[in-house]
Scaffold this active site. Structure first.
Site, PDB file in Angstrom:
ATOM      1  CD  GLU A 116      -3.094   0.865   0.847  1.00  0.00           C
ATOM      2  OE1 GLU A 116      -2.758   1.572  -0.127  1.00  0.00           O
ATOM      3  OE2 GLU A 116      -4.116   1.085   1.513  1.00  0.00           O
ATOM      4  CG  ASP A 120      -6.115   8.909   5.658  1.00  0.00           C
ATOM      5  OD1 ASP A 120      -6.222   9.177   6.867  1.00  0.00           O
ATOM      6  OD2 ASP A 120      -6.436   9.708   4.770  1.00  0.00           O
ATOM      7  CG  ASP A 176      -3.765  10.535  -6.536  1.00  0.00           C
ATOM      8  OD1 ASP A 176      -3.755   9.700  -5.605  1.00  0.00           O
ATOM      9  OD2 ASP A 176      -4.818  10.957  -7.048  1.00  0.00           O
ATOM     10  NE  ARG A 182      -1.731   8.326  -9.511  1.00  0.00           N
ATOM     11  CZ  ARG A 182      -2.461   7.874  -8.476  1.00  0.00           C
ATOM     12  NH1 ARG A 182      -1.876   7.447  -7.387  1.00  0.00           N
ATOM     13  NH2 ARG A 182      -3.779   7.858  -8.551  1.00  0.00           N
TER      14      ARG A 182
HETATM   15  P1  IMP Z   1      -7.890   4.865   3.778  1.00  0.00           P
HETATM   16  O1  IMP Z   1      -8.868   3.865   3.263  1.00  0.00           O
HETATM   17  O2  IMP Z   1      -8.544   6.050   4.417  1.00  0.00           O
HETATM   18  O3  IMP Z   1      -6.818   4.241   4.670  1.00  0.00           O
HETATM   19  O4  IMP Z   1      -7.182   5.526   2.523  1.00  0.00           O
HETATM   20  C1  IMP Z   1      -6.358   4.781   1.719  1.00  0.00           C
HETATM   21  C2  IMP Z   1      -6.061   5.450   0.394  1.00  0.00           C
HETATM   22  O5  IMP Z   1      -6.404   6.836   0.366  1.00  0.00           O
HETATM   23  C3  IMP Z   1      -4.573   5.399   0.133  1.00  0.00           C
HETATM   24  O6  IMP Z   1      -4.201   4.190  -0.470  1.00  0.00           O
HETATM   25  C4  IMP Z   1      -4.370   6.593  -0.759  1.00  0.00           C
HETATM   26  O7  IMP Z   1      -4.612   6.270  -2.108  1.00  0.00           O
HETATM   27  C5  IMP Z   1      -5.406   7.582  -0.281  1.00  0.00           C
HETATM   28  N1  IMP Z   1      -4.806   8.532   0.671  1.00  0.00           N
HETATM   29  C6  IMP Z   1      -4.947   8.577   2.005  1.00  0.00           C
HETATM   30  N2  IMP Z   1      -4.230   9.571   2.547  1.00  0.00           N
HETATM   31  C7  IMP Z   1      -3.597  10.183   1.511  1.00  0.00           C
HETATM   32  C8  IMP Z   1      -2.669  11.283   1.414  1.00  0.00           C
HETATM   33  O8  IMP Z   1      -2.248  11.928   2.394  1.00  0.00           O
HETATM   34  N3  IMP Z   1      -2.256  11.604   0.157  1.00  0.00           N
HETATM   35  C9  IMP Z   1      -2.649  10.935  -0.954  1.00  0.00           C
HETATM   36  N4  IMP Z   1      -3.491   9.894  -0.902  1.00  0.00           N
HETATM   37  C10 IMP Z   1      -3.964   9.521   0.320  1.00  0.00           C
HETATM   38 MG    MG Z   2      -5.262   8.259  -4.366  1.00  0.00          MG
END
Ligand code: IMP
Ligand code: MG
Length: 191
Positions: A116, A120, A176, A182
């Site tokens: 990954e 987040d 991104d 990217r």
């Molecule tokens: P989650 O499901 O909230 O953990 O988010 C996962 C996905 O959100 C990551 O694989 C990223 O593609 C995107 N993402 C989360 N935080 C960021 C960030 O700070 N910058 C860019 N993409 C992010």
């Molecule tokens: Mg993304």
């Protein structure tokens, strides 16, 4: 004078890749990333003394990290990808995860390492891990380049983490904002 965009903390406003978009600071420079990726590769190699290893990159965010990482893992392995759609162009998570591409390779009996870009909220990862664990892998672990450690939804531990990330919106080295940035060789925090 061109700014040295590989040094941490430097404003990279003069980098033409940014197209004038202001960045707060460089959170992780390219040399620092390369050194950490080498260490991670070694750790991963040692963690899997035997058995088939399938490294599954979650697209698109992991594409640069994955390609650097697998070259630092000195043992046999195979590479495949997963495409899950979650965020769209927003800077906050929508919470919905959709599998757009599913690997053709069988996962049964293999060590699966899901790669990954960033954890987040942990929603994406938890949903994917549920899906993958149903396919009888020998083991299932996560390697994330960045971890914000704010994941309220994460029901699985992240075994390998590159860096603890600040709670800021980060771009570059695969990450991104609305599909831009990217290709930055460093990781920057957007204004
Ligand atoms: P989650 O499901 O909230 O953990 O988010 C996962 C996905 O959100 C990551 O694989 C990223 O593609 C995107 N993402 C989360 N935080 C960021 C960030 O700070 N910058 C860019 N993409 C992010
Ligand atoms: Mg993304």
């Amino acid at each position: 004078m061109p700014v040295n965009v590989s040094s941490v903390g430097t404003p990279a406003t003069e980098d033409p890749r940014l197209d004038g978009r202001p960045v707060k600071r460089i959170a992780f420079g390219s040399d620092e990333i390369a050194a950490r990726v080498r260490q991670l590769g070694r750790e991963i190699g040692e963690a899997y003394p035997e058995g088939d290893l399938l490294v599954l990159g979650l697209l698109k965010g992991s594409f640069i990290f994955l390609s650097d990482l697998v070259r630092e893992i000195r043992r046999p392995l195979q590479v495949d990808f997963l495409v899950a759609a979650s965020y769209g162009d927003a800077m906050v998570s929508s919470g919905s995860v959709r599998l757009v591409y599913d690997p053709e390779t069988t996962l049964e009996g293999k060590h699966i390492l899901l790669v990954e870009d960033i954890v987040d909220s942990g929603r994406t990862l938890s949903r994917l891990m549920d899906l993958l664990s149903e396919r009888s892998p020998r083991s299932l672990e996560v390697c994330a380049l960045l971890h914000k450690h704010i994941a309220e939804y994460l029901r699985y531990p992240t075994k390998f983490v590159g860096f603890d990330a600040p709670n800021e919106f980060l771009v570059g080295y695969g990450l991104d904002h609305a599909e831009n940035f990217r290709h930055l060789p460093y990781i920057a925090s957007l204004q």
